[in-house]
Design an enzyme around this catalytic site. Structure first.
Site, short mmCIF file in Angstrom:
data_model
loop_
_atom_site.label_atom_id
_atom_site.label_comp_id
_atom_site.label_asym_id
_atom_site.label_seq_id
_atom_site.Cartn_x
_atom_site.Cartn_y
_atom_site.Cartn_z
N HIS A 1 7.16 4.45 12.04
CA HIS A 1 6.96 4.37 10.54
C HIS A 1 8.10 5.36 10.11
O HIS A 1 7.72 6.49 10.16
CB HIS A 1 5.56 4.85 10.27
CG HIS A 1 5.12 4.60 8.55
ND1 HIS A 1 4.60 3.98 8.03
CD2 HIS A 1 5.77 5.68 7.57
CE1 HIS A 1 4.57 4.03 6.61
NE2 HIS A 1 5.29 5.20 6.50
N CYS B 1 7.25 9.79 -0.89
CA CYS B 1 6.70 10.58 -0.43
C CYS B 1 6.06 11.66 -1.32
O CYS B 1 7.05 12.62 -2.17
CB CYS B 1 7.17 11.35 0.75
SG CYS B 1 5.79 12.63 1.61
N ARG C 1 0.60 -1.00 0.06
CA ARG C 1 -0.03 -0.14 0.06
C ARG C 1 0.90 1.28 -0.09
O ARG C 1 1.08 1.95 -1.14
CB ARG C 1 -1.17 -0.13 1.12
CG ARG C 1 -2.22 0.79 1.18
CD ARG C 1 -1.81 2.47 1.09
NE ARG C 1 -1.11 2.97 2.37
CZ ARG C 1 -0.80 3.96 2.89
NH1 ARG C 1 -0.54 4.97 1.86
NH2 ARG C 1 -0.30 4.41 3.74
N ASP C 2 1.51 1.63 1.24
CA ASP C 2 2.35 2.76 1.27
C ASP C 2 3.33 2.76 0.27
O ASP C 2 3.67 3.88 -0.36
CB ASP C 2 2.80 2.93 2.65
CG ASP C 2 3.32 4.23 2.82
OD1 ASP C 2 2.99 5.34 2.33
OD2 ASP C 2 4.36 4.33 3.72
N ASN D 1 10.06 3.99 2.04
CA ASN D 1 10.08 3.68 3.52
C ASN D 1 11.26 2.86 3.95
O ASN D 1 12.08 2.46 3.04
CB ASN D 1 8.87 2.72 3.56
CG ASN D 1 7.36 3.35 3.68
OD1 ASN D 1 7.21 3.93 4.30
ND2 ASN D 1 6.72 3.12 2.37
N HIS E 1 11.26 6.75 7.19
CA HIS E 1 11.77 6.78 5.82
C HIS E 1 13.15 7.16 5.61
O HIS E 1 13.62 7.52 6.62
CB HIS E 1 10.90 7.91 5.04
CG HIS E 1 9.51 7.63 4.61
ND1 HIS E 1 9.08 7.56 3.28
CD2 HIS E 1 8.41 6.89 5.23
CE1 HIS E 1 7.86 7.06 3.12
NE2 HIS E 1 7.46 6.92 4.48
MG MG Z 1 5.44 5.65 4.37
#
Ligand code: MG
Length: 304
Positions: A210, A243, A18-19, A253, A212
């Site tokens: 979370h 992002c 997803r992300d 990520n 990056h």
């Molecule tokens: Mg992320």
């Protein structure tokens, strides 16, 4: 790492499907995303963010999330999390049979405006409404706080803003609050400070980190979070993602293989196979159009 004992368990929440994919320029078909998730499960991952119920014209990368959800029903995944931006998305998620959703609010006003076209206050109200309706339907709700360590527009984000959004999401009934260094600008001492401040108000057991890798601090920051008692880390195979508001060089990520390498020596991440993750990373690079961003994936490469 001395601050983790062999008895500790670090749970990895794989957010690549997803992300990660949402922020890749190439669009992967639902079938391919099912294949990716199935490979991740075989590698040993059991909490996976599988998709997002957003408008397809806005985020084509997530089109067919219901199909991906259906296609992964029999894989025995303990948590299949889907991002839900609003009540309309929740309806779609409920219809698909989703049991874990995620809502999100940024700690920075300008980021929230750029990302969702509404203020933090409106974002919180929206997250509250979605969470309330989801909980009524017996659905588990995860909360994301983004830009905890910096915003592309405002720069520094003050601790009280992060703490306030985290507390609100906690009060909405989220089972977990994932604190996101969305653009990857934090360093380990800053991450430590943010986590400590939030953990004063929200049980550390409910906090996930979370990160990056924009400045290459992803793993160091995750270890810093673990040092503060956090036991749940979001990461993305191959360091997928980026992002949309973090500039052209904003990296993805934290790579799952990097986290597993950093912490897996004592088997505290459970039964996750590092070589399988590296294989997935390289397999996926044939579809994303770029090599894995993880140094571990490059170091352990066997068949390119
Ligand atoms: Mg992320």
């Amino acid at each position: 790492v001395s601050f983790i004992s062999a008895a500790d368990r670090i749970e990895i929440i794989e957010v690549g499907p997803r992300d990660g994919l949402q922020n890749e320029s190439r669009v992967l078909s639902p079938d391919l995303r099912v294949e990716l998730i199935s490979r991740l499960v075989k590698a040993g991952l059991s909490s996976i963010e599988v998709g997002s119920f957003v408008k397809h014209d806005v985020i084509p990368q997530m089109a067919g999330t219901a199909e991906v959800f259906r296609g992964t029903s029999d894989l025995g995944i303990s948590q299949r999390i889907c991002l839900v931006p609003n009540l309309r998305g929740l309806e779609d998620a409920l219809q698909a049979g989703v049991r874990h959703i995620a809502v999100f609010v940024a700690a920075s006003e300008s980021f929230n405006l750029a990302n969702t076209n509404c203020s933090i206050e409106d974002g919180l109200r929206n997250a509250h409404d979605v969470a309330e309706a989801a909980l009524e339907a017996g659905i588990n709700v995860r909360g994301y706080v983004s830009t905890i360590a910096g915003c592309p527009y405002e720069g520094h984000v003050s601790l009280d803003k992060v703490v306030r959004v985290a507390k609100m999401l906690d009060s909405f009934g989220c089972y977990e609050i994932s604190l996101g260094d969305t653009i990857g600008v934090g360093n380990p001492s800053e991450i430590s400070r943010v986590l400590r401040a939030v953990a004063d108000e929200v049980s550390v057991k409910k906090i996930a980190f979370h990160g990056h890798d924009t400045f290459g601090m992803g793993v160091a920051n995750a270890l810093s979070a673990v040092n503060e008692g956090v036991r749940r880390i979001d990461s993305s195979v191959g360091g997928l993602g980026g992002c949309p508001f973090g500039g052209p060089n904003a990296k993805g990520n934290i790579a799952t293989e990097d986290i597993v390498y950093a912490m897996g020596v004592e088997n505290i991440v459970g039964d996750i196979d590092l070589n399988s993750l590296v294989e997935i990373s390289w397999w996926l690079s044939g579809y994303t159009g770029h090599e894995p961003r993880s140094l571990v994936a490059h170091a352990l490469i066997r068949d390119k």
